[in-house]
Design a protein around this motif. Structure first.
Motif, mmCIF file in Angstrom:
data_model
loop_
_atom_site.group_PDB
_atom_site.id
_atom_site.type_symbol
_atom_site.label_atom_id
_atom_site.label_comp_id
_atom_site.label_asym_id
_atom_site.label_seq_id
_atom_site.Cartn_x
_atom_site.Cartn_y
_atom_site.Cartn_z
ATOM 1 N N VAL A 40 23.355 39.915 38.404
ATOM 2 C CA VAL A 40 21.684 39.799 39.370
ATOM 3 C C VAL A 40 22.564 39.147 40.680
ATOM 4 N N TYR A 41 21.224 39.133 41.627
ATOM 5 C CA TYR A 41 22.067 38.487 42.259
ATOM 6 C C TYR A 41 22.291 36.760 42.091
ATOM 7 N N GLY A 42 23.896 36.670 43.058
ATOM 8 C CA GLY A 42 24.084 35.176 42.944
ATOM 9 C C GLY A 42 24.005 34.009 44.231
ATOM 10 N N LEU A 43 23.799 33.246 43.831
ATOM 11 C CA LEU A 43 24.197 32.109 45.092
ATOM 12 C C LEU A 43 25.292 31.409 44.805
ATOM 13 N N GLY A 44 26.107 32.129 46.316
ATOM 14 C CA GLY A 44 27.914 31.042 46.259
ATOM 15 C C GLY A 44 28.093 30.457 47.162
ATOM 16 N N GLY A 45 28.855 29.077 46.566
ATOM 17 C CA GLY A 45 29.564 28.154 47.263
ATOM 18 C C GLY A 45 30.712 28.435 46.483
ATOM 19 N N SER A 46 31.673 27.474 47.681
ATOM 20 C CA SER A 46 33.208 27.441 47.498
ATOM 21 C C SER A 46 33.306 26.312 46.097
ATOM 22 N N GLY A 47 34.048 27.751 45.031
ATOM 23 C CA GLY A 47 34.298 26.315 44.332
ATOM 24 C C GLY A 47 34.892 25.625 43.759
ATOM 25 N N TRP A 48 35.608 25.215 45.297
ATOM 26 C CA TRP A 48 36.717 24.148 45.564
ATOM 27 C C TRP A 48 36.485 22.818 45.978
ATOM 28 N N MET A 49 34.949 23.345 46.775
ATOM 29 C CA MET A 49 34.677 22.247 47.640
ATOM 30 C C MET A 49 33.486 21.334 46.456
ATOM 31 N N ASP A 50 33.149 19.957 46.156
ATOM 32 C CA ASP A 50 32.091 19.425 45.991
ATOM 33 C C ASP A 50 31.137 19.920 46.034
ATOM 34 N N ASP A 51 31.129 19.760 47.783
ATOM 35 C CA ASP A 51 30.024 19.850 48.611
ATOM 36 C C ASP A 51 28.888 20.857 48.619
ATOM 37 N N ALA A 52 30.039 21.964 47.945
ATOM 38 C CA ALA A 52 29.245 23.188 48.016
ATOM 39 C C ALA A 52 28.441 23.711 46.818
ATOM 40 N N LEU A 68 28.083 25.715 36.764
ATOM 41 C CA LEU A 68 28.097 26.941 37.112
ATOM 42 C C LEU A 68 29.231 27.365 37.053
ATOM 43 N N ILE A 69 29.484 29.146 37.398
ATOM 44 C CA ILE A 69 30.042 29.983 37.215
ATOM 45 C C ILE A 69 30.834 30.180 38.059
ATOM 46 N N LEU A 70 31.776 29.877 38.375
ATOM 47 C CA LEU A 70 33.333 30.430 39.290
ATOM 48 C C LEU A 70 33.571 31.975 38.963
ATOM 49 N N HIS A 71 33.305 32.625 40.331
ATOM 50 C CA HIS A 71 33.767 33.689 40.595
ATOM 51 C C HIS A 71 34.820 35.003 41.406
ATOM 52 N N ILE A 72 35.607 35.165 40.597
ATOM 53 C CA ILE A 72 36.719 35.555 41.702
ATOM 54 C C ILE A 72 37.045 37.082 41.606
ATOM 55 N N GLY A 73 37.765 37.517 43.008
ATOM 56 C CA GLY A 73 37.558 38.884 42.958
ATOM 57 C C GLY A 73 39.355 39.167 42.656
ATOM 58 N N SER A 74 40.299 38.098 42.613
ATOM 59 C CA SER A 74 41.391 38.744 41.702
ATOM 60 C C SER A 74 42.269 37.808 40.423
ATOM 61 N N ALA A 148 20.531 33.515 41.611
ATOM 62 C CA ALA A 148 20.031 32.727 43.434
ATOM 63 C C ALA A 148 18.517 32.877 43.663
ATOM 64 N N ASN A 149 17.956 32.137 42.659
ATOM 65 C CA ASN A 149 16.664 31.950 42.500
ATOM 66 C C ASN A 149 16.467 30.697 42.970
ATOM 67 N N THR A 150 14.533 29.564 42.136
ATOM 68 C CA THR A 150 14.806 28.525 42.645
ATOM 69 C C THR A 150 14.458 28.279 40.652
ATOM 70 N N SER A 151 15.634 27.594 40.374
ATOM 71 C CA SER A 151 15.407 27.309 38.804
ATOM 72 C C SER A 151 14.029 27.138 38.438
ATOM 73 N N GLY A 152 14.591 27.987 37.029
ATOM 74 C CA GLY A 152 13.497 27.993 35.993
ATOM 75 C C GLY A 152 12.908 29.100 36.428
ATOM 76 N N ARG A 153 12.720 30.121 37.974
ATOM 77 C CA ARG A 153 12.329 31.100 37.665
ATOM 78 C C ARG A 153 12.948 32.396 37.537
ATOM 79 N N PRO A 154 12.131 33.539 37.384
ATOM 80 C CA PRO A 154 12.990 34.972 37.073
ATOM 81 C C PRO A 154 13.734 35.010 37.776
ATOM 82 N N SER A 155 15.612 35.520 37.632
ATOM 83 C CA SER A 155 16.504 35.802 38.079
ATOM 84 C C SER A 155 15.992 36.768 39.636
#
Length: 351
Positions: A40-52, A68-74, A148-155
């Protein structure tokens, strides 16, 4: 969160390196970017930053104890994210990455508790979508990315769904077209002695057991109200359309069709507009106000690919009640039935 101008960049042609670079820079700065994965589409923010992480929770309206799931490319990043990688987890990653598998591992001190929902474990995956991989490699950081959806809505399975829910709430959406799989990744917990599936997906229990040469348990896929969920989707209402949805179960397809037809008639006699989630094999059997085929039982990958799109489509069809066929005994049964049951708030009828 104030209203902002959300920029949509078309990246169906993965040669659009400028858009990917721009999105990666936003992520490194602690901003949010929605992007396509194979699931599905993801709503991404830095996995190192609490603010994100806080921005993700705010944009989605998501409870902060939902990990939250951390996504990595390496693969290099896995050694910064996890304090330890069990051998079975390593086997699973070697077999299914990049792909729709999320592994739960003991977290390192570098991963903040805002990302893990307060837990000492962390969920990680490497998506196979070319745009997602290009973005993650360009960013060079783990990216926390729930749907990347409003919580509770279909992804969201298309960029239009993201716009529908998050326009004005995030700076950028990468539009990579419709996704392939259509339901979220399989989540497997490797922090105990025996691997446990906490959320079903395209990668099945049988496939995991074949690769791991050991038993894999199926979790309950739910937790009590006062408990902390170990994986996304275990505690709160998910995937729900605006209208009430009732799931009609039964191994006899003719009985299911008759029961849905009867209930549609009863609702219409009360002046309600009705909808039916049918299949290619049954769509002509119903006389509801709106009948939408979710795909073919002969090709269950079409059902997973179309499920969330159909749930969202009913929001535009102005129906009061939706009835859906069940998919017991079919390929990807756990994945499809898990989502439908939660979308229905576990309102089910068996015939």
């Amino acid at each position: 969160m104030g209203i902002m101008n959300t920029i949509v960049r078309n990246v169906e042609n993965t040669d659009n390196k400028e858009a990917v670079h721009e999105a990666a820079e936003l992520l490194r700065q602690g901003e949010l970017v929605a992007f396509p994965t194979e699931t599905v589409y993801g709503l991404g923010g830095s996995g190192w930053m609490d603010d994100a992480a806080d921005k993700i929770y705010e944009a989605k309206g998501r409870p902060s104890d939902n990990p939250l799931i951390l996504h990595i490319g390496s693969m290099d990043l896995i050694y910064e994210i996890a304090s330890y990688i069990p051998e079975l987890a390593r086997k699973a990653m070697d077999a299914f990455w990049p792909g729709p598998l999320t592994v739960i591992l003991p977290k390192s001190d570098k991963v903040g508790y805002r990302v893990t929902g307060g837990l000492d474990s962390v969920a990680v995956r490497m998506p196979s979508h070319p745009v997602a991989l290009a973005l993650l490699k360009e960013a060079g950081i783990p990216v926390a990315a729930p749907s990347a959806n409003t919580s509770g809505r279909p992804s969201p399975t298309e960029a239009e769904h993201v716009v529908e829910d998050l326009d004005g709430k995030i700076p950028m959406i990468l539009d990579g077209g419709k996704v392939d799989v259509g339901v979220e990744s399989t989540i497997v917990d490797f922090t105990g002695d025996v691997p446990v599936i906490l959320r079903p997906g395209k990668i099945t229990k049988d496939e995991l057991e074949q690769i791991l040469s050991t038993e894999v348990l199926l979790g309950s896929f739910a937790v009590k109200e006062d408990a902390v969920p170990k994986a996304p989707g275990m505690k709160y209402k998910h995937y729900a359309p605006k209208a009430q949805l009732i799931l009609v179960l039964g191994m006899d397809r003719e009985k299911v069709t008759k029961e849905i037809t009867k209930r549609v008639h009863d609702c219409r006699s009360k002046g309600m507009r009705t909808g039916v989630i049918a299949t290619e094999e049954t769509k002509d059997a119903y006389d509801a106000d709106e009948v939408i085929s979710v795909g073919s039982r002969k090709h269950m990958e079409t059902v997973t690919a179309n499920l969330y799109h159909v749930l969202r489509e009913f929001d535009h069809r102005d129906v009061d009640m939706i009835f859906s066929e069940g998919f017991e005994g079919e390929e990807y049964e756990e994945a499809v039935m898990n989502r439908l049951a939660k979308a229905a708030g576990h309102q089910m009828i068996r015939v």
